[in-house]
Enzyme design. Structure first.
Site, PDB file in Angstrom:
ATOM      1  N   ASP A 167      16.520  37.514  39.199  1.00 47.87           N
ATOM      2  CA  ASP A 167      17.195  38.715  38.720  1.00 47.87           C
ATOM      3  C   ASP A 167      17.844  39.416  39.913  1.00 47.87           C
ATOM      4  OD1 ASP A 167      16.710  40.411  35.852  1.00 47.87           O
ATOM      5  OD2 ASP A 167      17.517  41.564  37.522  1.00 47.87           O
TER       6      ASP A 167
ATOM      7  N   ASP B  28      22.390  37.402  42.450  1.00 49.59           N
ATOM      8  CA  ASP B  28      23.546  37.945  41.742  1.00 49.59           C
ATOM      9  C   ASP B  28      24.343  36.729  41.314  1.00 49.59           C
ATOM     10  OD1 ASP B  28      25.949  38.957  40.880  1.00 49.59           O
ATOM     11  OD2 ASP B  28      26.360  40.144  42.676  1.00 49.59           O
ATOM     12  N   VAL B  29      24.326  36.410  40.029  1.00 49.36           N
ATOM     13  CA  VAL B  29      24.934  35.163  39.570  1.00 49.36           C
ATOM     14  C   VAL B  29      26.438  35.125  39.788  1.00 49.36           C
ATOM     15  CG1 VAL B  29      23.107  34.699  37.885  1.00 49.36           C
ATOM     16  CG2 VAL B  29      25.156  36.000  37.183  1.00 49.36           C
TER      17      VAL B  29
ATOM     18  N   ASN C 229      20.699  33.393  31.496  1.00 44.29           N
ATOM     19  CA  ASN C 229      20.548  34.564  30.651  1.00 44.29           C
ATOM     20  C   ASN C 229      21.196  35.818  31.226  1.00 44.29           C
ATOM     21  OD1 ASN C 229      19.031  36.370  28.588  1.00 44.29           O
ATOM     22  ND2 ASN C 229      18.252  37.105  30.559  1.00 44.29           N
TER      23      ASN C 229
ATOM     24  N   TYR D  74      33.672  41.611  26.621  1.00 40.60           N
ATOM     25  CA  TYR D  74      32.383  40.944  26.465  1.00 40.60           C
ATOM     26  C   TYR D  74      32.526  39.729  25.562  1.00 40.60           C
ATOM     27  CZ  TYR D  74      27.525  40.273  24.952  1.00 40.60           C
ATOM     28  OH  TYR D  74      26.294  39.739  24.636  1.00 40.60           O
TER      29      TYR D  74
ATOM     30  N   LYS E  21      31.855  35.653  26.340  1.00 38.21           N
ATOM     31  CA  LYS E  21      30.856  34.868  25.609  1.00 38.21           C
ATOM     32  C   LYS E  21      31.496  33.693  24.864  1.00 38.21           C
ATOM     33  CE  LYS E  21      27.156  37.095  26.846  1.00 38.21           C
ATOM     34  NZ  LYS E  21      26.096  36.455  27.659  1.00 38.21           N
TER      35      LYS E  21
ATOM     36  N   THR F  77      17.059  45.490  23.287  1.00 38.37           N
ATOM     37  CA  THR F  77      16.916  45.324  24.736  1.00 38.37           C
ATOM     38  C   THR F  77      17.454  46.567  25.443  1.00 38.37           C
ATOM     39  OG1 THR F  77      19.110  44.344  24.968  1.00 38.37           O
ATOM     40  CG2 THR F  77      17.268  42.835  24.492  1.00 38.37           C
TER      41      THR F  77
END
Length: 252
Positions: free
Chosen positions: A38, A64-65, A90, A156, A160, A191
């Site tokens: 994370d 940090d992806v 994720n 967003y 996706k 969440t």
């Protein structure tokens, strides 16, 4: 009998909260060695501690992806422990709901950078590792917004949709190499990210979100985690290139 992941080494990004946290806790409880990665290292460490305190095996990694160098470092650190069997991509962000023409370009680019490019970097690293090992599974956390229209969250949604495209294309490319790649597509789940969106809405907007599916409720992170755990197991061994939808009937 629950889907077994005993002794599998599973790396999950965005594992410090939400769906990632729920998945990490469940996988740890079912016997996997869980790498909790994370950008908020303290949160990842807390999840890893919870797994270890409950008798499981876990450790935390910072990442940090959106930074390919950090992704490479993460994979190297995880692979030093033992070969990685499953990678769950994720980590992700969203943006405040608003008409597309009002969305700042920087917001669009940030969503693409984290959600799509981040998944790309992690998939590339995972595939290289898994080809060397001769097997592996990749699970991408996408969204129903990647399968249908998503008014007011266009950036967003676009990111996706891209994740679904990567999932399907790579699944076909690597099917004969004993690497399976699937996605899970939740709708609104309770969440911190979704709660952040709800906090920006009036009561009418909140009711529309909560009642957007026939079950008239938000999903639970644990419900998505159950599907993730099944995909991690060998019980899903003939499944690749698919998008598992968990939406309370929204797309029915």
């Amino acid at each position: 009998m629950s889907a077994t992941v005993s002794n599998k080494h599973i790396l999950i990004t965005g594992g410090g909260s939400g769906i990632g946290k729920a998945s990490a806790l469940l996988l740890g409880a079912r016997g996997a060695l869980v790498a909790v990665a994370d950008c908020q290292l303290a949160q990842a460490e807390d999840v890893a501690t919870q797994i270890n305190d409950a008798g499981g095996r876990a450790y935390a990694l910072p990442v940090d992806v959106a930074d390919p160098a950090q992704v490479s470092t993460m994979f190297s650190a995880a692979a030093e422990r033992q070969p990685i069997d499953v990678v769950i991509n994720n980590a992700g962000i969203d943006h405040a709901p608003m008409p597309m023409h009002q969305v700042d370009d920087a917001v669009f680019l940030k969503n693409v950078e984290v959600n799509l490019a981040g998944t790309w970097y992690c998939m590339k690293a995972a595939l290289a590792h898994m080809l060397n090992n001769g097997h592996g599974q990749i699970i991408n956390v996408a969204s129903v917004a990647g399968l249908r229209s998503a008014p007011t969250v266009s950036a967003y949604s676009a990111s996706k949709h891209g994740v679904i495209g990567l999932t399907r294309s790579a699944a076909v490319e690597y099917a004969r190499m004993n690497i399976r790649i699937n996605a899970v597509c939740p709708s609104f789940v309770d969440t911190p990210m979704v709660q952040g969106v709800l906090a920006q809405m009036d009561e009418r907007g909140k009711k529309q979100i909560v009642g957007a599916n026939p079950m008239k409720r938000l999903g639970k992170p644990e419900e998505v985690a159950g599907a993730v755990a099944w995909l991690c197991s060998d019980e899903s061994s003939f499944m690749t290139g698919q998008s598992v939808v968990l939406d309370g009937g929204m797309l029915a």
